[in-house]
Design a protein around this motif. Sequence first.
Motif, mmCIF file in Angstrom:
data_model
loop_
_atom_site.group_PDB
_atom_site.id
_atom_site.type_symbol
_atom_site.label_atom_id
_atom_site.label_comp_id
_atom_site.label_asym_id
_atom_site.label_seq_id
_atom_site.Cartn_x
_atom_site.Cartn_y
_atom_site.Cartn_z
ATOM 1 N N ARG A 266 0.832 -1.205 0.000
ATOM 2 C CA ARG A 266 0.000 0.000 0.000
ATOM 3 C C ARG A 266 0.866 1.256 0.000
ATOM 4 O O ARG A 266 0.576 2.231 -0.681
ATOM 5 C CB ARG A 266 -0.930 -0.011 1.210
ATOM 6 N N GLN A 267 1.944 1.178 0.784
ATOM 7 C CA GLN A 267 2.828 2.345 0.827
ATOM 8 C C GLN A 267 3.488 2.599 -0.521
ATOM 9 O O GLN A 267 3.625 3.746 -0.948
ATOM 10 C CB GLN A 267 3.891 2.148 1.893
ATOM 11 N N ARG B 40 1.027 4.212 -2.684
ATOM 12 C CA ARG B 40 0.868 5.624 -2.322
ATOM 13 C C ARG B 40 2.022 6.473 -2.858
ATOM 14 O O ARG B 40 1.823 7.588 -3.312
ATOM 15 C CB ARG B 40 0.763 5.783 -0.799
ATOM 16 N N GLU C 256 1.463 7.041 -6.461
ATOM 17 C CA GLU C 256 0.393 8.032 -6.629
ATOM 18 C C GLU C 256 0.937 9.440 -6.406
ATOM 19 O O GLU C 256 0.609 10.373 -7.151
ATOM 20 C CB GLU C 256 -0.754 7.758 -5.640
ATOM 21 N N GLN C 257 1.784 9.565 -5.395
ATOM 22 C CA GLN C 257 2.388 10.879 -5.140
ATOM 23 C C GLN C 257 3.253 11.309 -6.311
ATOM 24 O O GLN C 257 3.246 12.470 -6.721
ATOM 25 C CB GLN C 257 3.273 10.825 -3.892
ATOM 26 N N ARG D 197 -7.626 10.602 -8.360
ATOM 27 C CA ARG D 197 -6.200 10.274 -8.332
ATOM 28 C C ARG D 197 -5.666 10.148 -9.755
ATOM 29 O O ARG D 197 -6.282 9.491 -10.598
ATOM 30 C CB ARG D 197 -5.967 8.960 -7.590
#
Length: 592
Positions: A109-110, A113, A116-117, A214
């Motif tokens: 998940r990290q 993320r 996504e960032q 997103r």
Amino acid sequence: MALISPDSLERVKQAADIVEVISAHTDLRRAGARWTGLCPFHEERTPSFSVDGQEKLYHCFGCGVGGDVIKFVEEKEGLGFAEAVESLADRYGVELEREQEDPRAEARRQQRRRLEQLLDRVAAYYASYLWESSEASKAREYLAERGLGEEALRGFGVGYAPSAWDKILVRGQQAGFSVQELHGVGLVQKNRDGRDYDRFRSRIMFPIRDRRGRVLGFGGRAMRSEQGAKYVNTAETDFFHKSQLLYGVDKAKAAIARAARAVVVEGYTDVLALHQAGVEETVAVMGTAITGEQVAALSGMVEEVVLALDADSAGQEAMLRAQRMAAGRKMRLRVATMPAGEDPAEMVAAEGGAERFRALIDAAVELNAFQVGLVLDRTDVASPAERDRALSEVAPVLGAMGETASRDDLVRQVAERLDLEPAMVMGRIVAARPASGGAEQAPVRAGAAPAPPRRAAELTSRERRERALLAMCIALPDEGREYLGRLTDAHLSPTGLRAVAWLREHPSDPASNLPHDDGELSGLITELVMLAHDEPASRESMELNFLLLEQRRLEGEIAAAGERDDYERRAALSRDRAVLVEQIARTQRVES
Ligand SMILES: [Zn+2]
């Protein structure tokens, strides 16, 4: 993040009465060990929805949905997984315990993320580059000439990719991202010498977002004529599946709900222009036709979709698929005919254009009527051969509509125009319907985006055979392990491959921890578990199904060898096949 413990999940599933929960959404009647009723997820007149109270699973043999009681509450009440569990725990008086989650899941998940960032930062960089760099002045002029104002452009985050070969490569690494991560989101690619470089250069950049806003990828429009492809999209990545995405859906979703319809166009700038003109229920597909996956995505939001794209040039096959998908999901697909040579952006830029566009949308005709009209208009009715050709072209369109009053209307129109009896037109529709044996479809590339569930009647014979075998692997776990080991990629359809991977990982309890974020897979596994309880399983029938899949595999190889003109290999394979056919005949005798 604290997770609900597996033990608590199990207690919720045990305590919840799946028949009671589902009965709130459709009437269920007992049928043997099962309960059946009309599917609450698709429109039907005869029940193909089945609930197994003991296994606590549901499955629709019409549209392919399926899962456990938690999945049902998620889907039907629009809740997230944790919320669905909490609501059931509440209702059936189960106390939930929480625990720390699996560190690997947290790491994944990290990582997601982080990516996504990365996409988000790159989108912001492109956007500021559009407004601030002198290099982008041509792009700003172009957008202004198209009538797109700064507010709409900023609202959609439109940007500009610099002409340099390595801006994103260098800045991305400076910001702490690896080259591998830049590849992973499709921003960097390798040239023939293996050197990394930016995929997007000198292009107007349109960030493509999911429903929640997103950024998943980009569409880039060339600004220089010598640049090759006018439009380039992000390559398919773990994030970016072009055939599933709708450009602008994050901005359009509220308006779609208000207008109770969605308007689908072809271009990014069409979406911007229409939003700017107040037609905010607009999204775009990235191609000339709407895909089945896009229809499925919209069917969760709205019941009417108007296609304002060049439906004439969109592939007939693609349209038929979209239509079948829509017909199974209570959705109307209509077509607005755009004036030749004018796209929506141009239209609304002119005085009174927004009103003209709205009028075209309101006057849109049903997709199937549109397609039938196209065929009839092209037909010289004086020629019997032409009339016959027309009939064979409209039959699959009418067949995809299902038995509805509007189909009866169209049948009458066709009969009249072609000077035939309506009964004869109906006869051709029945003949054109895919036989229940199912025509084999073109193989889907392994690793391609998962397709939405298909109706049972659309399964190929290979898929039916492989499902039968996999269900028996569940019913007889010892033999199952052996056959799961013997099956290879070459035996299986893409969905079969996914099911086998799941069964290998969850040999003893395939349905107890269904993947809640993967509707296709959980529908499939549910179906297999329910089939396993119904169908008699035996070692002999497993062997027979396996051999028949093996035969198919061999035939594929034989055809491939023939295409390569490798006659030696083809002859050897044909000998193998002869042996196999013998073996199949022997097994069939044992089985019967
Ligand atoms: Zn259904």
